[in-house]
Scaffold this motif. Structure first.
Motif, short mmCIF file in Angstrom:
data_model
loop_
_atom_site.label_atom_id
_atom_site.label_comp_id
_atom_site.label_asym_id
_atom_site.label_seq_id
_atom_site.Cartn_x
_atom_site.Cartn_y
_atom_site.Cartn_z
N ARG A 144 -19.38 -54.67 -42.91
CA ARG A 144 -20.23 -54.68 -41.72
C ARG A 144 -21.65 -54.24 -42.06
N SER A 151 -4.50 -51.08 -29.85
CA SER A 151 -5.70 -51.50 -30.57
C SER A 151 -6.94 -50.88 -29.93
N GLY A 152 -7.83 -50.38 -30.78
CA GLY A 152 -9.06 -49.78 -30.26
C GLY A 152 -8.92 -48.32 -29.92
N GLY A 180 -8.64 -45.87 -31.86
CA GLY A 180 -9.39 -44.99 -32.77
C GLY A 180 -8.57 -44.55 -33.97
N LYS A 181 -7.48 -45.25 -34.27
CA LYS A 181 -6.59 -44.85 -35.37
C LYS A 181 -7.29 -44.97 -36.72
N SER A 182 -7.88 -46.16 -36.95
CA SER A 182 -8.58 -46.35 -38.24
C SER A 182 -9.73 -45.36 -38.37
N THR A 183 -10.46 -45.20 -37.27
CA THR A 183 -11.59 -44.27 -37.29
C THR A 183 -11.14 -42.87 -37.70
#
Ligand SMILES: Nc1ncnc2c1ncn2[C@@H]1O[C@H](COP(=O)(O)OP(=O)(O)OP(=O)(O)O)[C@@H](O)[C@H]1O
Ligand SMILES: [Mg+2]
Lengths: 225, 431
Positions: free
Chosen positions: B431, A40-41, A43-46
């Motif tokens: 957001r 998690s975090g 950067g996959k979605s990004t």
């Protein structure tokens, strides 16, 4: 077919600046089924937002079929997404006021296809995901798994070049997740290019290639089969 | 050229998709919200049409009453500083044979005093029970044809053609019947202790001294037109016998003609009269000028109230559409995310707003013309100087429909545009 070069995406400014994607360069070919994994975090979605043109990178470029997409104006990006890309959201993202078949028909309709033909194509897509008997249900009248399959039908009904999916099974239990993953596997067999973010290694193994991200850099990139 | 063509195609498609979305959004939205918004639209429409229509109607009612009860469409009266219409008899002959003159009433008029108490002399400090009044001689038959004069009789009976010694008197000159009786206006004397059947003494001043004759009050006439309720009436034959000179010259000719023809007739009469002095006016010109000023004021007031109503309505629609769009921000983001053009999304919001506007004004039109207008025609508002009706012409109502729809269009478009312009990804992720 889709390629990033020295992709950098950072949020914030000055001391608060957070660089999420750090000089990322990947290339994905036609017909590939790529799973992007990582903590998690990472950067996959990004990354997926950059690839699917939903977001603008801070620097670097995304090119599709040799064409630099990052410099296109917003309107043309929207138009390109409509014709060439499909996107499956983690939370299904169906429009609550439209029935299953209307949800699927909307992007086809937007392409200028007649309402009758759009609804027919939508029904075909729903049939492929075994949802024919639910086509007139509103999203609120569908289970999570069914909603996600409607979302997939919407993403593939116009036969996109690339299908993106961000954790499509994250909100589903394993029983509902199974047919959703099967749908992706089937699409892949038919030659659909798929780029999917997932947490579950079991599902990642269904993909032909697994890209592992950590802190915005690629830590491994392997072909599975 | 190519760009224009492409835009046309885009617009067509956006309209089509916008319609598809709007229809479904309306069909599946809460019935309560829809009803409430439409209700607000109906009220706004009524506010636009009915409030100003009633304000104008209060005055229009008095214009109509003045024309139908007194002046006809054209009225000829003595010119300023003249005691009669010059060349009267030739003018009457001209009018009698004029093809456009449908009817007319020729009236004599003189200043007179009416003494109400004939038996007792006034006390030392009292004034006589006497008033100054305009005494009119009418042809009862012609007057009845022109103004349906008998409808103004509130007590007693109207005059008959050949009778003598009877008089009708305006209600506002008698304390018992006057609308101003308790106003205590200084210098305004009213006859007291006078009623139907009583004997009064009429005196006219003339160069050879006063002419006196006693009359019996046959009836009281009452109308919101002053020219009826503040005058006294006897037959023209009797008045002619009473006056010493100029027996063939008259003071008023009220003429019935086609309303549209009235200005032309005024000109024809002026041409006919040449150098002979007379005042020739259409009914509208003859109306007391304060009434015309009141009409202008009412019109302004009506417009001001309408503008407020319009502003309130547009803000209401604006807020409704804005909240609707804000709560659907995520879905607007998703639509953009899957490739629906901003224009199509805006169209869908405009269609929804227009739906409210169209249904609201349709129901409003129906209420105005099928319910309210017939109602006020049948039951006019009792106003001191008129019977108020609802003035609403199809043209003025249509103009307001157009105004309302333009406002609805903007109130639908602007908030939709504000929301649609937001960043797609931000909208999707909330957001
Ligand atoms: N709009 C933003 N502003 C600031 N930071 C952001 C923003 N969006 C994402 N981030 C940060 O970027 C980093 C990567 O986020 P991202 O959503 O890509 O992670 P992820 O790999 O998809 O994680 P997960 O598996 O939890 O979905 C996170 O540290 C996150 O806090
Ligand atoms: Mg994520």
């Amino acid at each position: 077919m889709i390629k990033t070069e020295k992709l950098i995406k950072s949020y914030g400014k000055g001391d608060l600046e957070l660089t999420v994607l750090k000089n990322l360069s990947v290339e994905i070919g036609k017909g590939e089924f790529v799973a992007i994994i990582g903590p998690s975090g990472a950067g996959k979605s990004t990354l997926l937002y950059q690839l699917s043109l939903l977001d603008m990178p801070t620097s670097g470029s995304v090119s599709i079929n040799g064409k630099n997409m990052s410099s296109l104006p917003e309107k043309e990006k929207t138009h390109f997404r409509l014709r060439e890309l499909g996107y499956v959201f983690q939370d299904y993202a169906l429009l609550p006021e439209l029935t299953a078949v209307e949800n699927v028909a909307l992007p086809i309709l937007m392409q200028g296809v007649s309402k009758k033909d759009a609804l027919r194509q939508a029904e075909e897509a729903l049939a492929r995901l075994s949802l024919t008997d639910k086509k007139h249900n509103l999203p609120s009248q569908l289970s999570g798994g069914q909603q996600q399959r409607v979302s997939i039908a919407r993403a593939i009904a116009h036969k996109p070049h690339i299908l993106f999916a961000d954790e499509p099974t994250a909100n589903l239990d394993s029983v509902s997740a199974e047919p959703v993953m099967q749908a992706f596997a089937d699409l892949h067999h038919e030659g659909q290019t798929i780029i999917m973010v997932t947490h579950e290694t079991e599902y990642a193994s269904k993909a032909g290639r697994v890209i592992s991200l950590k802190d915005g850099v690629v830590v491994s990139d392997m072909k599975t089969a | 050229m190519k760009k224009a063509l492409q835009f046309k195609r885009e617009l067509q498609n956006a309209l089509r998709v916008g319609w598809f979305l709007a229809v479904r959004s309306l069909r599946r939205s809460s019935k309560w919200t829809t009803t409430l918004i439409i209700f607000i639209m109906i009220l706004t429409f009524l506010n636009l049409v009915v409030v100003s229509g009633l304000l104008l109607g209060l005055i229009s009612g008095s214009f109509v009453a003045f024309r139908e009860g007194y002046s006809g469409e054209v009225i000829v009266t003595s010119a300023a500083q003249r005691s009669y219409i010059e060349n009267s008899q030739n003018l009457i002959a001209f009018l009698t044979h004029h093809p456009k003159v449908e009817d007319m009433s020729v009236r004599y008029g003189v200043s007179a005093q009416i003494l109400g108490t004939l038996t007792d002399l006034p006390g030392k400090n009292e004034r006589a029970n006497q008033i100054g009044i305009r005494l009119i001689g009418i042809d009862p038959v012609a007057e009845e044809r022109l103004t349906r004069f008998s409808r103004f009789i509130m007590q007693g009976e109207t005059l008959r053609e050949n009778e003598e010694g009877y008089l009708l008197i305006g209600a506002n000159m008698i304390k018992k019947y006057s609308a101003f009786a308790d106003a205590n206006i200084p210098g305004l004397d009213l006859l007291t202790n006078i009623d139907i059947g009583d004997r009064v003494r009429v005196s006219l001043s003339s160069t050879d001294g006063a002419i006196r004759k006693d009359f019996i009050i046959k009836g009281i006439v009452k109308s919101k037109v002053d020219e009826i309720s503040t005058r006294a009436f006897i037959t023209d034959k009797e008045l002619r016998r009473l006056i010493p000179v100029n027996k063939n010259e008259v003071q008023e000719i009220a003429i019935r003609t086609d309303e549209a023809y009235a200005p032309a007739l005024v000109q024809e009469i002026k041409d006919f009269m040449g150098n002979y002095a007379a005042r020739v006016q259409t009914s509208g010109e003859a109306i007391p000028s304060f009434l015309r000023q009141v009409e202008t004021t009412m019109g302004l007031l009506g417009n001001a109230l309408s503008s407020f109503a319009l502003i309130v309505a547009s803000i209401t629609i604006f807020i409704v559409v804005f909240i609707n769009a804000v709560t659907k921000r995520k879905f607007i983001g998703i639509m953009k995310g899957i490739g629906v053009s901003p224009l199509a999304i805006e169209c869908s919001y405009i269609f929804q707003a227009m739906f409210y506007g169209i249904v609201g004004s349709a129901v409003g039109l129906l209420l105005t013309f099928a319910v309210l207008k017939p109602f006020f025609d049948a039951h006019p508002i009792n106003f001191p100087f008129s019977d108020g009706i609802l003035v609403a012409t199809p043209e003025s109502a249509l103009l307001r429909v157009v105004i309302l729809l333009v406002v609805t269009f903007l109130a639908g478009y602007i908030p939709a545009k504000i929301i649609v312009r937001r960043n797609t990804l931000d909208a999707i992720l909330g957001r």
